[in-house]
Design an enzyme around this catalytic site. Sequence first.
Site, PDB file in Angstrom:
ATOM      1  N   ASN A   3      -9.762  -1.697  -6.814  1.00  0.00           N
ATOM      2  CA  ASN A   3      -9.086  -0.879  -7.789  1.00  0.00           C
ATOM      3  C   ASN A   3     -10.097  -0.805  -9.020  1.00  0.00           C
ATOM      4  O   ASN A   3      -9.154   0.389  -9.728  1.00  0.00           O
ATOM      5  CB  ASN A   3      -7.838  -1.687  -8.195  1.00  0.00           C
ATOM      6  CG  ASN A   3      -7.363  -1.825  -6.374  1.00  0.00           C
ATOM      7  OD1 ASN A   3      -6.351  -2.554  -6.980  1.00  0.00           O
ATOM      8  ND2 ASN A   3      -7.756  -0.222  -5.967  1.00  0.00           N
TER       9      ASN A   3
ATOM     10  N   ASP B 239       0.888  -0.787   0.019  1.00  0.00           N
ATOM     11  CA  ASP B 239       0.149   0.327   0.128  1.00  0.00           C
ATOM     12  C   ASP B 239       0.933   1.327  -0.393  1.00  0.00           C
ATOM     13  O   ASP B 239       2.001   1.182   0.722  1.00  0.00           O
ATOM     14  CB  ASP B 239      -0.949   0.354   1.503  1.00  0.00           C
ATOM     15  CG  ASP B 239      -2.245   0.975   1.145  1.00  0.00           C
ATOM     16  OD1 ASP B 239      -2.620   1.685   0.214  1.00  0.00           O
ATOM     17  OD2 ASP B 239      -2.524   0.978   2.123  1.00  0.00           O
TER      18      ASP B 239
ATOM     19  N   HIS C 247       4.152   4.081  -8.988  1.00  0.00           N
ATOM     20  CA  HIS C 247       3.545   2.166  -9.326  1.00  0.00           C
ATOM     21  C   HIS C 247       4.699   1.641  -9.394  1.00  0.00           C
ATOM     22  O   HIS C 247       5.035   0.658  -8.989  1.00  0.00           O
ATOM     23  CB  HIS C 247       2.771   1.897 -10.484  1.00  0.00           C
ATOM     24  CG  HIS C 247       1.026   1.968  -9.343  1.00  0.00           C
ATOM     25  ND1 HIS C 247       1.055   1.984  -7.959  1.00  0.00           N
ATOM     26  CD2 HIS C 247      -0.249   3.052  -9.978  1.00  0.00           C
ATOM     27  CE1 HIS C 247      -0.852   2.712  -8.176  1.00  0.00           C
ATOM     28  NE2 HIS C 247      -1.290   3.248  -8.947  1.00  0.00           N
TER      29      HIS C 247
END
Length: 230
Positions: free
Chosen positions: A63, A15, A32
């Site tokens: 998501n 996370d 990311h």
Amino acid sequence: MPATSGVNHLAIIMDGNRRWAKERGLAASEGHKAGYETLKRAGEWCLARGIALLTVFAFSTENWRRTKEEVGYLMGLLEQALSDELEFFIQKGIRLKVLGRLDELRPTLQDAIRRAVDATKDFEGHTLAICLNYGGRPELVDAVKKIVASGKAADQIDEATIQSALYLPEMPDPDLIIRTSGEERLSGFLLWQAAYSELHWTACHWPDFSEADLDEALAAYAARQRRYGA
């Protein structure tokens, strides 16, 4: 840290990629990308510590609510990673497993998953399991549907029946689950399997997760007494 950590199955909720990027004035995609690099390093740390199975939460069923651009980037990053890292998996003898509602993913990503899983299926020493389009509740829904479709009567269903209908029925329960970025909840991660897992929360965002953070979590695990309800 000794070569053997005492943890056979480590699971991680990775996370904080987007928060890491936001704090630096960067696009979410940069977070990311940085998180992907951290995962590669973490895999090496786990190998060095004798952890046989590493399971990571890469993309949840929730998501999809993110922007089309962000989801598209993530799917592309996952697809590219499966291709780029396949030779590494083969050299290290790492078996790859992917669990979730994979039939909802784009065809090219499904093909990349099939190729990587098939190429590594015979390895036994170490496994990387990726939770992709995964949710603990959807997994249980899909397991119930599978059991109903099999025609089993209600009095024939027990815990072993449900276990056998999960995405990866052979997966052992996690010994330890780590979540980064300060959140202290499972968010649907391995709900059935996590019944007696030890939990460890760490404040750092996933891209900043370090080898020292891993060792801190493993040391905390080693200091606990697992009672399994006894």
